[in-house]
Design a protein around this motif. Structure first.
Motif, PDB file in Angstrom:
ATOM      1  N   CYS A   9       5.331  20.866 -16.337  1.00 52.29           N
ATOM      2  CA  CYS A   9       4.779  22.153 -16.777  1.00 52.29           C
ATOM      3  C   CYS A   9       4.382  22.109 -18.245  1.00 52.29           C
ATOM      4  N   ALA A  10       5.190  21.473 -19.077  1.00 55.17           N
ATOM      5  CA  ALA A  10       4.860  21.357 -20.504  1.00 55.17           C
ATOM      6  C   ALA A  10       3.588  20.538 -20.701  1.00 55.17           C
ATOM      7  N   ALA A  11       3.476  19.420 -19.990  1.00 57.54           N
ATOM      8  CA  ALA A  11       2.294  18.567 -20.125  1.00 57.54           C
ATOM      9  C   ALA A  11       1.040  19.292 -19.636  1.00 57.54           C
ATOM     10  N   LEU A  12       1.126  19.973 -18.498  1.00 60.19           N
ATOM     11  CA  LEU A  12      -0.023  20.717 -17.978  1.00 60.19           C
ATOM     12  C   LEU A  12      -0.422  21.833 -18.935  1.00 60.19           C
ATOM     13  N   SER A  13       0.562  22.526 -19.485  1.00 62.15           N
ATOM     14  CA  SER A  13       0.286  23.603 -20.446  1.00 62.15           C
ATOM     15  C   SER A  13      -0.365  23.071 -21.716  1.00 62.15           C
ATOM     16  N   ALA A  14      -0.066  21.819 -22.041  1.00 60.05           N
ATOM     17  CA  ALA A  14      -0.654  21.175 -23.219  1.00 60.05           C
ATOM     18  C   ALA A  14      -2.025  20.574 -22.913  1.00 60.05           C
ATOM     19  N   GLY A  15      -2.534  20.793 -21.683  1.00 61.40           N
ATOM     20  CA  GLY A  15      -3.858  20.310 -21.328  1.00 61.40           C
ATOM     21  C   GLY A  15      -3.902  18.855 -20.898  1.00 61.40           C
ATOM     22  N   LYS A  16      -2.770  18.325 -20.465  1.00 62.19           N
ATOM     23  CA  LYS A  16      -2.702  16.922 -20.025  1.00 62.19           C
ATOM     24  C   LYS A  16      -2.755  16.827 -18.509  1.00 62.19           C
ATOM     25  N   ASP A  17      -3.357  15.744 -18.011  1.00 69.24           N
ATOM     26  CA  ASP A  17      -3.242  15.410 -16.598  1.00 69.24           C
ATOM     27  C   ASP A  17      -1.846  14.856 -16.379  1.00 69.24           C
ATOM     28  N   VAL A  18      -1.299  15.034 -15.164  1.00 65.64           N
ATOM     29  CA  VAL A  18       0.076  14.613 -14.893  1.00 65.64           C
ATOM     30  C   VAL A  18       0.140  13.752 -13.638  1.00 65.64           C
ATOM     31  N   PHE A  19       0.767  12.597 -13.772  1.00 63.19           N
ATOM     32  CA  PHE A  19       1.139  11.768 -12.627  1.00 63.19           C
ATOM     33  C   PHE A  19       2.651  11.854 -12.548  1.00 63.19           C
ATOM     34  N   CYS A  20       3.163  12.417 -11.460  1.00 61.65           N
ATOM     35  CA  CYS A  20       4.591  12.674 -11.321  1.00 61.65           C
ATOM     36  C   CYS A  20       5.151  11.876 -10.153  1.00 61.65           C
ATOM     37  N   GLU A  21       6.204  11.151 -10.388  1.00 61.16           N
ATOM     38  CA  GLU A  21       6.875  10.437  -9.309  1.00 61.16           C
ATOM     39  C   GLU A  21       7.478  11.455  -8.351  1.00 61.16           C
ATOM     40  N   LYS A  40      -3.209  27.008 -13.305  1.00 62.93           N
ATOM     41  CA  LYS A  40      -3.535  27.714 -14.548  1.00 62.93           C
ATOM     42  C   LYS A  40      -4.237  26.784 -15.535  1.00 62.93           C
ATOM     43  N   SER A  41      -3.798  25.530 -15.594  1.00 62.96           N
ATOM     44  CA  SER A  41      -4.365  24.580 -16.562  1.00 62.96           C
ATOM     45  C   SER A  41      -5.685  23.974 -16.092  1.00 62.96           C
ATOM     46  N   GLY A  42      -5.861  23.877 -14.773  1.00 64.15           N
ATOM     47  CA  GLY A  42      -7.053  23.218 -14.239  1.00 64.15           C
ATOM     48  C   GLY A  42      -7.019  21.704 -14.402  1.00 64.15           C
ATOM     49  N   ARG A  43      -5.903  21.164 -14.797  1.00 59.84           N
ATOM     50  CA  ARG A  43      -5.761  19.719 -15.006  1.00 59.84           C
ATOM     51  C   ARG A  43      -5.382  19.043 -13.687  1.00 59.84           C
ATOM     52  N   ILE A  44      -5.401  17.711 -13.686  1.00 52.66           N
ATOM     53  CA  ILE A  44      -5.068  16.929 -12.497  1.00 52.66           C
ATOM     54  C   ILE A  44      -3.559  16.772 -12.393  1.00 52.66           C
ATOM     55  N   LEU A  45      -3.021  16.999 -11.203  1.00 51.27           N
ATOM     56  CA  LEU A  45      -1.613  16.738 -10.892  1.00 51.27           C
ATOM     57  C   LEU A  45      -1.596  15.805  -9.694  1.00 51.27           C
ATOM     58  N   GLN A  46      -0.999  14.645  -9.848  1.00 50.58           N
ATOM     59  CA  GLN A  46      -0.883  13.704  -8.739  1.00 50.58           C
ATOM     60  C   GLN A  46       0.581  13.324  -8.579  1.00 50.58           C
ATOM     61  N   VAL A  47       1.028  13.297  -7.321  1.00 45.84           N
ATOM     62  CA  VAL A  47       2.402  12.895  -7.023  1.00 45.84           C
ATOM     63  C   VAL A  47       2.371  11.474  -6.486  1.00 45.84           C
ATOM     64  N   GLY A  48       3.182  10.606  -7.062  1.00 45.80           N
ATOM     65  CA  GLY A  48       3.207   9.200  -6.673  1.00 45.80           C
ATOM     66  C   GLY A  48       4.024   8.965  -5.416  1.00 45.80           C
ATOM     67  N   LEU A  49       3.377   8.428  -4.409  1.00 42.21           N
ATOM     68  CA  LEU A  49       4.038   8.054  -3.160  1.00 42.21           C
ATOM     69  C   LEU A  49       3.604   6.636  -2.831  1.00 42.21           C
ATOM     70  N   GLN A  50       4.381   5.657  -3.275  1.00 43.50           N
ATOM     71  CA  GLN A  50       3.938   4.267  -3.207  1.00 43.50           C
ATOM     72  C   GLN A  50       3.748   3.717  -1.805  1.00 43.50           C
ATOM     73  N   LEU A  51       4.367   4.300  -0.789  1.00 41.68           N
ATOM     74  CA  LEU A  51       4.203   3.762   0.559  1.00 41.68           C
ATOM     75  C   LEU A  51       2.771   3.896   1.079  1.00 41.68           C
ATOM     76  N   PHE A  52       2.002   4.827   0.534  1.00 42.95           N
ATOM     77  CA  PHE A  52       0.593   4.932   0.908  1.00 42.95           C
ATOM     78  C   PHE A  52      -0.146   3.628   0.625  1.00 42.95           C
ATOM     79  N   TYR A  53       0.324   2.874  -0.350  1.00 41.31           N
ATOM     80  CA  TYR A  53      -0.376   1.667  -0.787  1.00 41.31           C
ATOM     81  C   TYR A  53       0.232   0.387  -0.225  1.00 41.31           C
TER      82      TYR A  53
END
Length: 168
Positions: A9-21, A40-53
């Protein structure tokens, strides 16, 4: 997982894209707050799920896309593994408050793959779990069974014991 909400939430509020495990949070409310911050931020949020790869899942996806195996209508995911390190004091994996429990910390991988294979959203889930492998820690759910029915009629099954001694 116990820190993901605050940091994301802090990173998104600061205008950063977030890759979250995974898992995104240790609670549903935490996931909702992270998603609200992302919207609210309009930034990218991606959740890492390594089994997809993983190689095997990439092969499954290719066969589904090519029509080689047809449209999946039934799918299953069975996993029995031993990760005894999770039983050491202070780890988050087996801690319901800090990690959200076994379904949250590990089952999220299986559910993500099953959802992807089904190509649809779940409409009904039945799940049951208990302490199967480590009777010395009865407060830890270490295995579970789940059946998922999807909007398109696909049915999936998940069976796992995350902390099973090898060969059992």
């Amino acid at each position: 997982p116990e820190f993901n909400e605050e940091i994301a939430c802090a990173a998104l509020s600061a205008g950063k894209d977030v890759f979250c495990e995974k898992p995104l949070s240790n609670a549903l409310q935490g996931c909702a707050r992270i998603l609200q911050a992302q919207q609210k931020s309009g930034r990218i949020l991606q959740v890492g799920l390594q089994l997809f790869y993983s190689q095997i899942y990439q092969e499954i996806r290719a066969r589904i896309a090519a029509g080689t195996i047809g449209i999946p209508r039934m799918a299953w995911f069975h996993s029995f593994s031993a990760v005894d390190w999770a039983y050491r004091p202070g780890t988050w994996v087996a801690d319901l408050e800090r990690g959200g429990g076994v379904f949250n910390t590990w089952g999220v991988h299986a559910f993500a793959l099953l959802n992807d294979m089904a190509g649809s959203l779940p409409v009904c889930v039945f799940a049951a779990g208990a302490n199967y492998a480590h009777p010395q820690t009865p407060h830890i759910l270490d295995g579970a069974y789940a059946t998922v029915r999807y909007r398109n009629g696909t049915v999936a099954s998940l069976t796992f014991c995350r902390f099973a001694p090898y060969g059992k």
